[in-house]
Design a protein around this motif. Structure first.
Motif, PDB file in Angstrom:
ATOM      1  N   ARG A   1       0.391   3.761 -12.892  1.00 55.90           N
ATOM      2  CA  ARG A   1      -0.787   4.374 -14.500  1.00 55.90           C
ATOM      3  C   ARG A   1      -1.648   4.933 -14.571  1.00 55.90           C
ATOM      4  O   ARG A   1      -1.690   5.386 -15.733  1.00 55.90           O
ATOM      5  N   SER A   2      -2.399   5.386 -13.293  1.00 54.38           N
ATOM      6  CA  SER A   2      -3.384   6.145 -13.466  1.00 54.38           C
ATOM      7  C   SER A   2      -3.417   7.602 -14.017  1.00 54.38           C
ATOM      8  O   SER A   2      -3.209   8.190 -14.255  1.00 54.38           O
ATOM      9  N   ARG A   3      -1.220   7.776 -13.368  1.00 51.13           N
ATOM     10  CA  ARG A   3      -1.197   9.407 -13.395  1.00 51.13           C
ATOM     11  C   ARG A   3      -0.588   9.304 -15.167  1.00 51.13           C
ATOM     12  O   ARG A   3      -0.276  10.116 -15.338  1.00 51.13           O
ATOM     13  N   GLY A   4      -0.360   7.467 -15.513  1.00 50.14           N
ATOM     14  CA  GLY A   4       0.076   7.956 -17.106  1.00 50.14           C
ATOM     15  C   GLY A   4       0.718   7.176 -17.404  1.00 50.14           C
ATOM     16  O   GLY A   4       1.051   6.441 -19.627  1.00 50.14           O
ATOM     17  N   ALA A   5       1.580   5.837 -16.510  1.00 50.74           N
ATOM     18  CA  ALA A   5       2.671   5.220 -16.971  1.00 50.74           C
ATOM     19  C   ALA A   5       1.866   3.681 -17.309  1.00 50.74           C
ATOM     20  O   ALA A   5       0.825   3.609 -17.005  1.00 50.74           O
ATOM     21  N   ALA A   6       1.949   3.343 -18.397  1.00 50.89           N
ATOM     22  CA  ALA A   6       1.367   2.501 -19.141  1.00 50.89           C
ATOM     23  C   ALA A   6       1.762   0.435 -18.052  1.00 50.89           C
ATOM     24  O   ALA A   6       1.251   0.248 -18.519  1.00 50.89           O
ATOM     25  N   ALA A   7       2.916   0.326 -18.045  1.00 49.48           N
ATOM     26  CA  ALA A   7       2.917  -0.370 -17.603  1.00 49.48           C
ATOM     27  C   ALA A   7       4.430  -0.010 -15.988  1.00 49.48           C
ATOM     28  O   ALA A   7       4.900   0.549 -16.633  1.00 49.48           O
ATOM     29  N   VAL A   8       4.350  -0.894 -14.788  1.00 49.27           N
ATOM     30  CA  VAL A   8       4.818  -0.523 -14.004  1.00 49.27           C
ATOM     31  C   VAL A   8       5.869  -1.646 -13.327  1.00 49.27           C
ATOM     32  O   VAL A   8       5.362  -2.838 -13.889  1.00 49.27           O
ATOM     33  N   LEU A   9       7.359  -1.761 -13.600  1.00 43.29           N
ATOM     34  CA  LEU A   9       7.780  -2.480 -13.473  1.00 43.29           C
ATOM     35  C   LEU A   9       9.204  -1.895 -12.101  1.00 43.29           C
ATOM     36  O   LEU A   9      10.049  -1.692 -12.000  1.00 43.29           O
ATOM     37  N   ALA A  10       8.021  -2.548 -10.521  1.00 46.58           N
ATOM     38  CA  ALA A  10       8.641  -2.049  -9.226  1.00 46.58           C
ATOM     39  C   ALA A  10       9.819  -3.366  -8.741  1.00 46.58           C
ATOM     40  O   ALA A  10       9.326  -3.978  -8.765  1.00 46.58           O
ATOM     41  N   SER A  11      10.827  -3.067  -8.245  1.00 44.32           N
ATOM     42  CA  SER A  11      11.828  -4.049  -7.860  1.00 44.32           C
ATOM     43  C   SER A  11      12.447  -3.383  -6.318  1.00 44.32           C
ATOM     44  O   SER A  11      12.308  -2.920  -6.228  1.00 44.32           O
TER      45      SER A  11
ATOM     46  N   GLY B   1      14.148  -5.699  -4.801  1.00 43.13           N
ATOM     47  CA  GLY B   1      15.563  -6.289  -3.783  1.00 43.13           C
ATOM     48  C   GLY B   1      15.310  -7.842  -3.915  1.00 43.13           C
ATOM     49  O   GLY B   1      14.893  -8.595  -4.646  1.00 43.13           O
ATOM     50  N   GLY B   2      15.393  -8.241  -2.602  1.00 44.12           N
ATOM     51  CA  GLY B   2      16.018  -9.543  -2.328  1.00 44.12           C
ATOM     52  C   GLY B   2      14.207 -10.390  -2.490  1.00 44.12           C
ATOM     53  O   GLY B   2      13.909 -11.925  -2.918  1.00 44.12           O
ATOM     54  N   HIS B   3      13.240  -9.070  -2.396  1.00 43.40           N
ATOM     55  CA  HIS B   3      11.658 -10.238  -3.006  1.00 43.40           C
ATOM     56  C   HIS B   3      11.836 -10.087  -4.611  1.00 43.40           C
ATOM     57  O   HIS B   3      10.597 -10.301  -5.085  1.00 43.40           O
ATOM     58  N   GLY B   4      12.541  -9.884  -5.283  1.00 51.08           N
ATOM     59  CA  GLY B   4      12.145 -10.036  -7.074  1.00 51.08           C
ATOM     60  C   GLY B   4      11.890  -8.320  -7.341  1.00 51.08           C
ATOM     61  O   GLY B   4      11.883  -7.503  -7.033  1.00 51.08           O
ATOM     62  N   ALA B   5      11.079  -9.086  -8.075  1.00 50.64           N
ATOM     63  CA  ALA B   5       9.650  -7.659  -8.824  1.00 50.64           C
ATOM     64  C   ALA B   5       8.313  -8.275  -8.782  1.00 50.64           C
ATOM     65  O   ALA B   5       8.248  -9.014  -9.243  1.00 50.64           O
ATOM     66  N   VAL B   6       7.808  -6.464  -9.353  1.00 51.31           N
ATOM     67  CA  VAL B   6       6.434  -7.066  -9.402  1.00 51.31           C
ATOM     68  C   VAL B   6       5.997  -6.678 -11.091  1.00 51.31           C
ATOM     69  O   VAL B   6       7.020  -4.698 -10.595  1.00 51.31           O
ATOM     70  N   LEU B   7       5.023  -6.566 -11.858  1.00 50.19           N
ATOM     71  CA  LEU B   7       4.669  -6.264 -12.817  1.00 50.19           C
ATOM     72  C   LEU B   7       3.532  -5.712 -12.918  1.00 50.19           C
ATOM     73  O   LEU B   7       2.741  -6.607 -12.435  1.00 50.19           O
ATOM     74  N   VAL B   8       2.795  -4.673 -13.185  1.00 51.00           N
ATOM     75  CA  VAL B   8       1.986  -4.183 -13.146  1.00 51.00           C
ATOM     76  C   VAL B   8       1.139  -3.738 -14.834  1.00 51.00           C
ATOM     77  O   VAL B   8       2.293  -2.497 -14.812  1.00 51.00           O
ATOM     78  N   ASP B   9       0.999  -3.989 -15.571  1.00 52.74           N
ATOM     79  CA  ASP B   9       0.492  -3.080 -16.783  1.00 52.74           C
ATOM     80  C   ASP B   9      -1.591  -3.796 -17.179  1.00 52.74           C
ATOM     81  O   ASP B   9      -2.319  -4.162 -15.773  1.00 52.74           O
ATOM     82  N   GLY B  10      -1.902  -3.311 -17.957  1.00 53.86           N
ATOM     83  CA  GLY B  10      -2.746  -3.611 -17.837  1.00 53.86           C
ATOM     84  C   GLY B  10      -3.506  -4.745 -18.673  1.00 53.86           C
ATOM     85  O   GLY B  10      -4.951  -5.010 -18.905  1.00 53.86           O
ATOM     86  N   ASP B  11      -2.650  -5.754 -18.596  1.00 53.15           N
ATOM     87  CA  ASP B  11      -3.301  -6.813 -19.386  1.00 53.15           C
ATOM     88  C   ASP B  11      -3.313  -7.827 -17.711  1.00 53.15           C
ATOM     89  O   ASP B  11      -3.820  -9.498 -17.253  1.00 53.15           O
ATOM     90  N   GLY B  12      -2.421  -7.479 -16.597  1.00 53.01           N
ATOM     91  CA  GLY B  12      -2.478  -7.958 -15.356  1.00 53.01           C
ATOM     92  C   GLY B  12      -1.432  -7.392 -14.476  1.00 53.01           C
ATOM     93  O   GLY B  12      -0.984  -6.903 -14.567  1.00 53.01           O
TER      94      GLY B  12
END
Ligand SMILES: Nc1ncnc2c1ncn2[C@@H]1O[C@H](COP(=O)(O)OP(=O)(O)O)[C@@H](O)[C@H]1O
Ligand SMILES: O=P(O)(O)OC[C@H]1O[C@](O)(COP(=O)(O)O)[C@@H](O)[C@@H]1O
Length: 311
Positions: free
Chosen positions: A210-220, A222-233
């Protein structure tokens, strides 16, 4: 309407075998031949769930004809960009315990004129769409900045761009300021150049993107699901699934996330539901509404920071 572009599409062959042993003859228990490449899969998943999606696809040779023919069966609107090189074949071997072994061809190079036609086709169809999805690897010789260039050219139109790519194309795209990137664990670790073992390390790495430029990151994960990091949380979600073939699960995750609005925990939950549904289906089959089990998704109210995700 969603618009996807897949610079390096494929005809995916998924072969099911009882057990893979190096150096031995195997008889296939089943074979699935499906149109492949990440943007194509995202479009297939969206259409399967009642959304409109158009896929921009460079397609050459008899393999290109086969890809387009296969796609017509999925009701995806296709914008074919004629190129000289043949479409590649990617092979996945799946064992009954859902272990997948993938062999992805490099794909045929695109000339400078072909690259320009591909970018032009995306720009021609981008006005008024909800999202542009630029996804998959780049064929040999295509500059790492290809998707970054697309993001810059789309900026005046104001359409959000989601990127799912790998290698040097990913950091280049991040720098161009996309609305969303969807790395898997390996891709995220490669971009930040360090191993990622816990949710905290994943979230830190996503913050770095995000600090390099992406507004939001949806990191997948595998079996552990996914993490969303954006400007809100920051949110983590997961769903249990009876895994059969993980091919295309990341594409289903991204499609579900965008279909549900492309932001926040409810979109994350939808994406995880679609991803979990995809792994329970053969080959790179994209889930439909009858496959998606939204009630199985857990969105954790608090991130378990020290949870290991490398097992
Ligand atoms: N074994 C699994 N059980 C449940 N869900 C899974 C499993 N593997 C993948 N998924 C779902 O599919 C999504 C994408 O999978 P992942 O392997 O991380 O992506 P990619 O296919 O891009 O490498 C995950 O975020 C998760 O929601
Ligand atoms: O462009 P790449 O990185 O070689 O990946 C292409 C492959 O990825 C897929 O889109 C599957 O994607 P995921 O399993 O990563 O979700 C296949 O259809 C295709 O063969």
């Amino acid at each position: 309407m969603f618009l996807t572009v897949t610079a390096n599409p494929s005809v995916d062959r998924t072969v099911e075998v009882a057990r893979l042993t190096r150096g031995e003859l195997h008889r296939a228990a089943a074979v699935h031949v499906q149109p492949g490449g990440k943007g194509i899969n995202v479009a297939r998943a969206l259409v399967r769930n009642g959304h409109q999606a158009r896929a921009v696809v460079p397609a050459g040779g008899p393999e290109g004809d086969q890809l387009i023919r296969l796609l017509t069966g999925y009701r995806v609107e296709v914008v074919r960009v004629e190129v000289a090189g043949p479409v590649r074949s990617n092979i996945t071997v799946v064992e009954p315990d859902a272990t997948v072994t993938k062999i992805n061809e490099a794909g045929a190079p695109l000339s400078a004129a072909e690259r320009e036609s591909l970018l032009g086709a995306v720009l021609d169809h981008a006005s008024g769409v909800g999202w542009v999805v630029a996804a998959g690897s780049l064929p040999p010789g295509v500059p790492d900045e290809f998707y970054a260039d697309l993001i810059h050219r789309l900026a005046p139109i104001g359409v959000p761009v989601a990127v799912d790519t790998s290698g040097a194309a990913l950091p280049a795209a991040v720098k161009a300021g996309p609305a969303l990137v969807k790395p898997n664990l390996e891709e995220l670790a490669e971009v930040v150049d360090r191993p990622l073992r816990t949710l905290r390390e994943v979230v830190d790495a996503a913050g770095e993107l995000r600090s390099r430029g992406a507004a939001a990151v949806l990191a997948s994960l595998g079996g552990h699901g996914a993490v969303l990091v954006d400007g809100d949380g920051t949110w983590h979600a997961e769903a249990r699934a009876q895994a059969r073939s993980s091919v295309g699960a990341g594409d289903a995750l991204l499609a579900g996330f965008l279909a549900a609005g492309g932001r926040g925990p409810s979109a994350l939950a939808a994406g995880v539901a679609w991803g979990a549904a995809a792994v329970s289906l053969p080959g790179s089959t994209m889930p439909g509404p009858e496959d998606v089990r939204a009630h199985r998704v857990v969105v954790h109210p608090d991130v378990e920071w020290e949870r290991r995700i490398d097992t």
